[in-house]
Design a protein around this motif. Structure first.
Motif, PDB file in Angstrom:
ATOM      1  N   LYS A 161      42.524 -21.543  20.409  1.00 21.79           N
ATOM      2  CA  LYS A 161      42.049 -21.397  19.176  1.00 21.79           C
ATOM      3  C   LYS A 161      41.899 -20.269  18.523  1.00 21.79           C
ATOM      4  O   LYS A 161      40.938 -20.930  16.699  1.00 21.79           O
ATOM      5  N   ILE A 162      41.363 -19.307  18.717  1.00 24.88           N
ATOM      6  CA  ILE A 162      41.147 -17.880  18.080  1.00 24.88           C
ATOM      7  C   ILE A 162      41.980 -16.799  18.101  1.00 24.88           C
ATOM      8  O   ILE A 162      41.981 -15.762  17.253  1.00 24.88           O
ATOM      9  N   TRP A 163      42.683 -16.745  18.932  1.00 27.30           N
ATOM     10  CA  TRP A 163      44.272 -16.073  19.055  1.00 27.30           C
ATOM     11  C   TRP A 163      45.802 -16.082  19.015  1.00 27.30           C
ATOM     12  O   TRP A 163      45.535 -17.326  19.235  1.00 27.30           O
ATOM     13  N   TYR A 164      46.096 -14.701  17.523  1.00 29.57           N
ATOM     14  CA  TYR A 164      47.021 -15.961  17.284  1.00 29.57           C
ATOM     15  C   TYR A 164      48.624 -14.030  17.047  1.00 29.57           C
ATOM     16  O   TYR A 164      47.957 -13.387  16.961  1.00 29.57           O
ATOM     17  N   VAL A 165      49.527 -14.982  17.094  1.00 29.77           N
ATOM     18  CA  VAL A 165      50.822 -13.853  16.825  1.00 29.77           C
ATOM     19  C   VAL A 165      50.773 -13.278  15.854  1.00 29.77           C
ATOM     20  O   VAL A 165      49.992 -14.136  14.344  1.00 29.77           O
ATOM     21  N   ILE A 166      51.057 -12.439  14.859  1.00 29.16           N
ATOM     22  CA  ILE A 166      50.742 -11.550  13.739  1.00 29.16           C
ATOM     23  C   ILE A 166      52.206 -12.234  13.045  1.00 29.16           C
ATOM     24  O   ILE A 166      53.799 -11.991  13.756  1.00 29.16           O
ATOM     25  N   LYS A 167      52.929 -13.129  12.166  1.00 33.42           N
ATOM     26  CA  LYS A 167      53.371 -14.001  11.226  1.00 33.42           C
ATOM     27  C   LYS A 167      53.608 -12.849  10.078  1.00 33.42           C
ATOM     28  O   LYS A 167      52.567 -13.542   9.277  1.00 33.42           O
ATOM     29  N   PRO A 168      54.631 -12.203   9.580  1.00 35.35           N
ATOM     30  CA  PRO A 168      54.725 -11.543   9.187  1.00 35.35           C
ATOM     31  C   PRO A 168      54.225 -12.120   7.390  1.00 35.35           C
ATOM     32  O   PRO A 168      54.158 -11.629   6.144  1.00 35.35           O
ATOM     33  N   SER A 169      55.075 -12.827   7.470  1.00 33.50           N
ATOM     34  CA  SER A 169      55.605 -13.796   5.850  1.00 33.50           C
ATOM     35  C   SER A 169      54.787 -14.841   6.374  1.00 33.50           C
ATOM     36  O   SER A 169      55.210 -16.754   5.440  1.00 33.50           O
TER      37      SER A 169
ATOM     38  N   THR B  88      40.916 -14.308  14.986  1.00 39.16           N
ATOM     39  CA  THR B  88      40.270 -15.030  14.100  1.00 39.16           C
ATOM     40  C   THR B  88      39.082 -14.361  14.234  1.00 39.16           C
ATOM     41  O   THR B  88      37.865 -14.362  12.465  1.00 39.16           O
ATOM     42  N   LYS B  89      38.085 -14.294  15.010  1.00 41.82           N
ATOM     43  CA  LYS B  89      36.090 -13.707  14.858  1.00 41.82           C
ATOM     44  C   LYS B  89      35.962 -12.734  14.083  1.00 41.82           C
ATOM     45  O   LYS B  89      35.202 -12.006  13.576  1.00 41.82           O
ATOM     46  N   ASP B  90      37.664 -11.537  14.316  1.00 41.85           N
ATOM     47  CA  ASP B  90      37.337 -11.000  13.035  1.00 41.85           C
ATOM     48  C   ASP B  90      37.479 -10.555  12.214  1.00 41.85           C
ATOM     49  O   ASP B  90      36.858  -9.578  10.905  1.00 41.85           O
ATOM     50  N   ALA B  91      37.548 -11.694  11.204  1.00 34.74           N
ATOM     51  CA  ALA B  91      37.282 -11.635   9.982  1.00 34.74           C
ATOM     52  C   ALA B  91      35.732 -11.997   9.351  1.00 34.74           C
ATOM     53  O   ALA B  91      35.798 -11.129   9.080  1.00 34.74           O
ATOM     54  N   ALA B  92      34.730 -12.182  10.578  1.00 38.03           N
ATOM     55  CA  ALA B  92      33.485 -12.071  10.022  1.00 38.03           C
ATOM     56  C   ALA B  92      32.973 -10.595  10.571  1.00 38.03           C
ATOM     57  O   ALA B  92      32.098  -9.591  10.001  1.00 38.03           O
ATOM     58  N   ASP B  93      33.358 -10.275  11.466  1.00 37.97           N
ATOM     59  CA  ASP B  93      33.097  -8.302  12.678  1.00 37.97           C
ATOM     60  C   ASP B  93      34.282  -8.413  12.997  1.00 37.97           C
ATOM     61  O   ASP B  93      34.896  -8.873  13.640  1.00 37.97           O
TER      62      ASP B  93
ATOM     63  N   ASP C 259      54.541 -18.586  -1.558  1.00 34.46           N
ATOM     64  CA  ASP C 259      54.848 -18.919  -2.061  1.00 34.46           C
ATOM     65  C   ASP C 259      55.598 -19.315  -0.856  1.00 34.46           C
ATOM     66  O   ASP C 259      56.858 -20.316  -0.238  1.00 34.46           O
ATOM     67  N   HIS C 260      55.492 -19.045   0.774  1.00 33.33           N
ATOM     68  CA  HIS C 260      56.186 -19.629   2.400  1.00 33.33           C
ATOM     69  C   HIS C 260      54.730 -19.359   2.886  1.00 33.33           C
ATOM     70  O   HIS C 260      54.098 -19.057   2.681  1.00 33.33           O
ATOM     71  N   VAL C 261      54.790 -20.813   3.465  1.00 34.33           N
ATOM     72  CA  VAL C 261      53.708 -20.961   4.760  1.00 34.33           C
ATOM     73  C   VAL C 261      54.175 -21.320   6.145  1.00 34.33           C
ATOM     74  O   VAL C 261      54.708 -21.635   6.411  1.00 34.33           O
ATOM     75  N   ALA C 262      53.594 -19.699   6.763  1.00 37.05           N
ATOM     76  CA  ALA C 262      54.486 -20.092   8.491  1.00 37.05           C
ATOM     77  C   ALA C 262      53.254 -20.603   8.861  1.00 37.05           C
ATOM     78  O   ALA C 262      52.476 -19.878   9.624  1.00 37.05           O
ATOM     79  N   ALA C 263      52.003 -21.445   9.499  1.00 40.35           N
ATOM     80  CA  ALA C 263      50.934 -21.629   9.577  1.00 40.35           C
ATOM     81  C   ALA C 263      50.606 -21.196  11.283  1.00 40.35           C
ATOM     82  O   ALA C 263      51.548 -21.101  11.968  1.00 40.35           O
ATOM     83  N   PRO C 264      49.494 -20.844  11.877  1.00 34.03           N
ATOM     84  CA  PRO C 264      48.817 -20.840  12.672  1.00 34.03           C
ATOM     85  C   PRO C 264      49.281 -21.464  13.875  1.00 34.03           C
ATOM     86  O   PRO C 264      49.759 -23.178  13.319  1.00 34.03           O
ATOM     87  N   THR C 265      49.701 -21.519  14.961  1.00 32.73           N
ATOM     88  CA  THR C 265      49.542 -22.556  15.683  1.00 32.73           C
ATOM     89  C   THR C 265      48.879 -23.783  15.956  1.00 32.73           C
ATOM     90  O   THR C 265      47.785 -23.187  15.458  1.00 32.73           O
ATOM     91  N   GLY C 266      49.061 -24.968  15.743  1.00 32.73           N
ATOM     92  CA  GLY C 266      47.943 -25.942  15.701  1.00 32.73           C
ATOM     93  C   GLY C 266      47.038 -26.548  14.316  1.00 32.73           C
ATOM     94  O   GLY C 266      46.664 -26.858  14.500  1.00 32.73           O
ATOM     95  N   VAL C 267      48.015 -25.610  13.297  1.00 32.44           N
ATOM     96  CA  VAL C 267      48.181 -26.056  11.721  1.00 32.44           C
ATOM     97  C   VAL C 267      49.279 -26.009  11.393  1.00 32.44           C
ATOM     98  O   VAL C 267      49.788 -25.327  11.681  1.00 32.44           O
ATOM     99  N   ASN C 268      49.499 -27.589  10.706  1.00 31.41           N
ATOM    100  CA  ASN C 268      50.960 -27.697  10.048  1.00 31.41           C
ATOM    101  C   ASN C 268      51.598 -27.512   9.216  1.00 31.41           C
ATOM    102  O   ASN C 268      51.037 -27.370   8.583  1.00 31.41           O
ATOM    103  N   SER C 269      52.539 -26.685   9.502  1.00 24.20           N
ATOM    104  CA  SER C 269      52.833 -25.695   7.778  1.00 24.20           C
ATOM    105  C   SER C 269      53.718 -26.641   7.293  1.00 24.20           C
ATOM    106  O   SER C 269      53.148 -26.850   5.519  1.00 24.20           O
ATOM    107  N   ALA C 270      53.659 -28.159   7.646  1.00 27.27           N
ATOM    108  CA  ALA C 270      54.349 -29.068   6.414  1.00 27.27           C
ATOM    109  C   ALA C 270      53.054 -29.405   5.635  1.00 27.27           C
ATOM    110  O   ALA C 270      52.947 -30.401   4.505  1.00 27.27           O
TER     111      ALA C 270
END
Length: 559
Positions: free
Chosen positions: A319-327, A245-250, A377-388
């Motif tokens: 809470k800064i590393w996550y798998v790549i979910k394509p959708s 997630t820190k790569d968003a900044a750099d 049209d579809h949200v599969a949120a990162p772990t720890g963020v509730n898609s609901a």
């Protein structure tokens, strides 16, 4: 023969080779050759589409028995013979396909040794769908294996897995995009006799051009899946890939000891799964001079703690590393001064408007020019963020907008690249969203409040953003709506009615109807819902029968 979700990966758009993709740092962009499985199947002539090519529409269509039969003949080198067949005996339902296709069905009937003898009663049922097992049976037989000799159909998926055919085994509804994936597996699988790949056999038969086969040796990415994370991206050996997630900044945020724990991933010649947009993949030269592959702008990494294919031990680490979910629809960025914040999958920052109330967007017209709405049209949120916690409102103009915990999400027009957060604190009312800390806006969520649209202006809604209406026939009798009318136009009543600060509480009242039910009023007009409004922001009841209307606080006169 003839994309898909949204998953309609979301729905995905498939493109061809992409060269020289976007530079992400001061380092030069690297040229990366990227093709999807669908691109390759099309280039080889194995997957041909329906006249318009391998369009998204075609790739999203269910695969039929007839299509599977054609693929069988094509991979066996028998398609030309089948098309040239002129026998008159055929299946009773051969007329369900086009003229040339009828020759194919006649050929199959005349050659029972090929194993395509229909579904009984002299019927072929060409439009029936197929299963993953049925298509893997096709591929196994093109490789020289025989049902009843080498395998039984009940065990076809297990046997196919032993031969390296497994990528669509868990797919319940087979579409043409899945056929591209499975066929690519088949082309690289070894024939039962001769020890050569199917692709080599087809090139020797002159069915595919030998000079096009080199692409099959390129590095492949694949989709893995588990019950917890859903689909996620891995390398050709099944080792999970991650974003930081820190790569968003750099994009050079992970260095030294970080890279020892999170090794970077790179390949300059890539095959990506069917359904992926080849243009989403690129590469850049890091500040240390090393090259790294990116997906939607996010540098890709392994996790040193993953020891076996399918391991996902790196997901949500710190809470800064996550798998790549394509959708996914949603990703997370991180900055030192803001912490974690929501972005779209391309790393573009999302914002909330502190004047919005739950289910209601108060940004319209010129506001939306500066703060474009966000919709996935579809949200599969990162772990720890509730898609609901993600939902959708339908704005009065018919456009859909994604919400988080009920509050609309926006972009900022001056954010130009991944990780920009220039919209933060604009006007002291626009803010990024820390998904853990965010609980709503400061705007009071009153029982009745106002919403806005370009078409209708300001109008009354309830606390959830559902439009309220008046009935012009109530002018003479406030009990004009009864029986079936009340089924279609349910009454609005809140015993503890509160109103937003832009409304006058004295304009609201309550009365007891003839049927004993209580109903709230505005300027003397009884308030109703419309049964066909399903989502906040919908105003489909406006002007129904030329007697039902939303209530504009300024234009509505007392009755």
């Amino acid at each position: 023969m003839r994309n898909v979700k949204k998953v309609l990966l979301s729905v995905f758009v498939l493109l061809g080779v992409v060269l020289g993709l976007t530079a992400l740092t001061a380092g030069a962009a690297e040229q990366v050759q990227v093709k999807s499985e669908t691109d390759i199947a099309g280039d080889l002539g194995i997957l041909q589409g329906d006249g318009s090519g391998l369009t998204s529409e075609y790739l999203g269509k269910s695969t039929t028995r007839f299509q599977a039969a054609i693929m069988y003949l094509r991979l066996k080198g028998l398609e030309a013979d089948a098309l040239a067949y002129r026998g008159t005996d055929n299946f009773k339902d051969a007329g369900l396909v086009y003229k040339e296709g009828q020759a194919v069905l006649g050929y199959l009937k005349a050659h029972p040794e090929l194993g395509w003898q229909g579904t009984g009663g002299d019927l072929f049922d060409p439009a029936a769908g197929i299963t993953a097992g049925a298509y893997y049976k096709v591929l196994l037989e093109t490789l020289g294996y025989k049902q009843g000799v080498d395998f039984e159909f009940a065990q076809v998926l297990d046997f196919a897995g032993q031969k390296g055919l497994s990528k669509i085994a868990s797919v319940q509804h087979i579409v043409n995009m899945n056929i591209a994936t499975a066929t690519m597996e088949g082309l690289q699988a070894t024939m039962k006799d001769g020890g050569k790949p199917l692709a080599t056999f087809l090139s020797e038969k002159g069915i595919v051009a030998a000079d096009k086969l080199s692409v099959l040796s390129n590095t492949s990415l694949q989709l893995k899946q588990n019950d917890t994370l859903g689909s996620f991206l891995s390398d050709s050996k099944g080792m999970t890939l991650y974003y930081f997630t820190k790569d968003a900044a750099d994009v050079n945020s992970c260095v030294d000891a970080c890279l020892a724990k999170w090794p970077m991933y790179y390949s300059d010649k890539l095959i990506v799964p069917a359904g992926f947009n080849a243009a989403d993949f690129g590469a850049f030269v890091r500040a240390d001079g090393k090259k790294q592959l990116t997906y939607k702008g996010w540098p890709l990494y392994y996790f040193a703690g993953d020891l076996a294919a399918g391991d996902t031990k790196g997901d949500a680490v710190g809470k800064i590393w996550y798998v790549i979910k394509p959708s996914a629809g949603i990703a997370l960025g991180t900055k030192a001064d803001l912490g974690n914040f929501l972005t779209d999958t391309n790393g573009m920052t999302l914002y909330y408007y502190d004047k919005d109330t739950k289910g209601v967007s108060n940004c319209a017209g010129k506001c939306l020019e500066k703060w474009p709405l966000f919709y996935a049209d579809h949200v599969a949120a990162p772990t720890g963020v509730n898609s609901a916690d993600f939902g959708t409102i339908v704005r009065a103009d018919g456009k859909k907008q994604t919400t988080y915990k009920g509050f609309p999400l926006y972009y900022w027009v001056d954010d130009k690249k991944m990780g920009d957060t220039l919209g933060q604190d604009v006007g002291n009312v626009w803010f990024v969203i820390d998904p853990v800390k965010f609980s709503g806006t400061k705007a009071v969520n009153s029982s009745v409040k106002t919403s806005k649209s370009d078409q209708l202006g300001t109008y009354l809604v309830d606390s959830n953003g559902m439009a309220l209406y008046l009935f012009t026939k109530d002018t003479t009798d406030v009990n004009s709506c009864v029986g079936q009318c009340l089924v279609n136009w349910p009454i609005y009543y809140d015993e503890q009615l509160t109103v937003s600060s832009d409304l006058n509480a004295s304009d609201f009242g309550v009365f007891t109807r003839n049927d004993g039910m209580k109903q709230n009023t505005y300027k003397g007009w009884p308030l109703y819902y419309w049964i066909k409004d399903k989502n906040p922001g919908e105003t489909t009841g406006q002007n129904v029968g030329k007697v039902w209307f939303v209530l504009d606080p300024i234009k509505t006169e007392s009755r």
